[in-house]
Design a protein around this motif. Sequence first.
Motif, PDB file in Angstrom:
ATOM      1  N   LEU A   4       5.565  13.996  12.067  1.00 23.17           N
ATOM      2  CA  LEU A   4       5.145  13.203  10.899  1.00 23.17           C
ATOM      3  C   LEU A   4       5.178  11.718  11.221  1.00 23.17           C
ATOM      4  O   LEU A   4       6.031  11.259  11.975  1.00 23.17           O
ATOM      5  CB  LEU A   4       6.099  13.473   9.729  1.00 23.17           C
ATOM      6  N   PRO A   5       4.253  10.980  10.642  1.00 18.47           N
ATOM      7  CA  PRO A   5       4.358   9.530  10.797  1.00 18.47           C
ATOM      8  C   PRO A   5       5.655   9.049  10.151  1.00 18.47           C
ATOM      9  O   PRO A   5       6.155   9.694   9.228  1.00 18.47           O
ATOM     10  CB  PRO A   5       3.155   8.998  10.018  1.00 18.47           C
ATOM     11  N   ASP A   6       6.156   7.965  10.624  1.00 15.09           N
ATOM     12  CA  ASP A   6       7.480   7.553  10.139  1.00 15.09           C
ATOM     13  C   ASP A   6       7.528   7.222   8.653  1.00 15.09           C
ATOM     14  O   ASP A   6       8.578   7.293   8.044  1.00 15.09           O
ATOM     15  CB  ASP A   6       7.997   6.399  10.962  1.00 15.09           C
ATOM     16  N   LEU A   7       6.399   6.852   8.075  1.00 12.25           N
ATOM     17  CA  LEU A   7       6.390   6.593   6.633  1.00 12.25           C
ATOM     18  C   LEU A   7       6.843   7.842   5.879  1.00 12.25           C
ATOM     19  O   LEU A   7       7.371   7.747   4.776  1.00 12.25           O
ATOM     20  CB  LEU A   7       4.976   6.189   6.183  1.00 12.25           C
ATOM     21  N   PRO A 299      -2.079   2.242   3.711  1.00  7.38           N
ATOM     22  CA  PRO A 299      -1.091   3.178   4.277  1.00  7.38           C
ATOM     23  C   PRO A 299      -0.780   2.881   5.741  1.00  7.38           C
ATOM     24  O   PRO A 299       0.352   3.083   6.186  1.00  7.38           O
ATOM     25  CB  PRO A 299      -1.776   4.540   4.150  1.00  7.38           C
ATOM     26  N   LEU A 300      -1.778   2.389   6.460  1.00  8.23           N
ATOM     27  CA  LEU A 300      -1.554   2.091   7.880  1.00  8.23           C
ATOM     28  C   LEU A 300      -0.557   0.946   8.047  1.00  8.23           C
ATOM     29  O   LEU A 300       0.306   0.981   8.926  1.00  8.23           O
ATOM     30  CB  LEU A 300      -2.883   1.759   8.579  1.00  8.23           C
ATOM     31  N   LEU A 328       0.259  10.461  -1.966  1.00  7.10           N
ATOM     32  CA  LEU A 328      -0.421  11.685  -1.502  1.00  7.10           C
ATOM     33  C   LEU A 328      -1.614  11.325  -0.631  1.00  7.10           C
ATOM     34  O   LEU A 328      -1.865  11.939   0.411  1.00  7.10           O
ATOM     35  CB  LEU A 328      -0.880  12.524  -2.697  1.00  7.10           C
ATOM     36  N   LYS A 329      -2.347  10.307  -1.076  1.00  2.00           N
ATOM     37  CA  LYS A 329      -3.518   9.886  -0.302  1.00  2.00           C
ATOM     38  C   LYS A 329      -3.092   9.281   1.034  1.00  2.00           C
ATOM     39  O   LYS A 329      -3.747   9.488   2.058  1.00  2.00           O
ATOM     40  CB  LYS A 329      -4.364   8.900  -1.111  1.00  2.00           C
ATOM     41  N   ALA A 330      -2.007   8.533   1.029  1.00  2.00           N
ATOM     42  CA  ALA A 330      -1.505   7.936   2.271  1.00  2.00           C
ATOM     43  C   ALA A 330      -1.158   9.038   3.271  1.00  2.00           C
ATOM     44  O   ALA A 330      -1.440   8.929   4.463  1.00  2.00           O
ATOM     45  CB  ALA A 330      -0.271   7.079   1.985  1.00  2.00           C
ATOM     46  N   ARG A 331      -0.570  10.101   2.760  1.00  2.00           N
ATOM     47  CA  ARG A 331      -0.201  11.217   3.626  1.00  2.00           C
ATOM     48  C   ARG A 331      -1.444  11.817   4.288  1.00  2.00           C
ATOM     49  O   ARG A 331      -1.445  12.124   5.471  1.00  2.00           O
ATOM     50  CB  ARG A 331       0.521  12.267   2.782  1.00  2.00           C
ATOM     51  N   ARG A 332      -2.485  11.950   3.493  1.00  2.00           N
ATOM     52  CA  ARG A 332      -3.734  12.499   4.028  1.00  2.00           C
ATOM     53  C   ARG A 332      -4.329  11.560   5.078  1.00  2.00           C
ATOM     54  O   ARG A 332      -4.759  11.994   6.134  1.00  2.00           O
ATOM     55  CB  ARG A 332      -4.742  12.713   2.895  1.00  2.00           C
TER      56      ARG A 332
END
Length: 338
Positions: A4-7, A299-300, A328-332
Amino acid sequence: VGTLPDLFSPLDTGKLRLANRIAMPPMALEAAGADGAPVSRHLDHYLARASRGVGLVVVEHAFVDLSGRLSPGQLGVHHDGLVPAYRRLVKALRPTGARVALQISHAGAAARSAVTGAPPVGPSPVALPREGAEPPCELGEAALEELVHKFARAAARAREAGFCAVEIHGAHGFLLSQFLSPLTNHRRDAFGGTLQGRARLPREVVKAVREAVGQDYPVLYRLGLADYLAAERGGLTPEEGLTVAGWLVQAGVDMLDISGGLGGARPAGAAAGYFLPWAQRVRARVRVPVMVAGGITDPLLADQAIREGRADVVGIGRALLADPAWALKARRVLLGAG
Ligand SMILES: Cc1cc2nc3c(=O)[nH]c(=O)nc-3n(C[C@H](O)[C@H](O)[C@H](O)COP(=O)(O)O)c2cc1C
């Protein structure tokens, strides 16, 4: 969770466990009843975001005493009778898995007599550098002691209501921020003068809150690290703020939430992630996690801030107001999945 990305990696301080690094920073909805109690609009508003992937929700500033009420629609946490209404709010949010904290505040000289019915109080009888600001009455030492106690009682109520943490509002030119600033604190007693004197009230509030909530309960502090992004405007400097950050951690703070002082949370014309450089400096200085909000919508950028160790938690404010599903969108976006 290594991929997973660290966020989206969890944060675990032992006391505070967050499912990810995304926070909804405190943002006043201005919908409270005349008594300062949360209403169903608060519930809907926070549920819409807590249920859509936010790790930490900090419920908007609630005044600890009527003298520190900023506006008629502000939440209050100034008496015990309000606890059941907060308990209902917390209970409604619990199934989401988001951690929910309450921000407690005193507006000090930013309060207006038209709202509170009495002249505002502050460190010194100098008006805030804002339009329409009234010069406050200088708080005596006995009154300060009482206010410290009010912060502690408010924190105890937050715990009683089931909030998983409390955040002390020490930013944006409100009372604790006014004490830190040489522009608004002209005192010559133990609560002014040197940086140590100016930081005395914030430290005493932290210690009293800690005593009221116990060792195991997370205490967050929103610190206005400096008054202005532009050094030439004067006031509290980032270097002073860094020293204060260290003192606040010594006094018992578990997480620092870095923002602005007299200049507020949203300096005009500032670039995306405008407080990230300050957060990074604080993070290098203290041993507790650092949260920061301020113009983060991408999100980036949020993910990069975490991955590069500039902050431990990012606050997504206005972007979450605009889009409750931001997380949720950031996760996508970050995971590249549909
Ligand atoms: C409508 C609104 C209300 C706010 N209320 C609070 C508040 O109650 N307490 C606080 O510390 N900050 C408050 N803020 C500041 C935000 O928490 C945040 O620091 C600021 O909006 C910058 O983050 P952003 O660029 O992601 O919105 C408020 C901001 C907005 C837009």
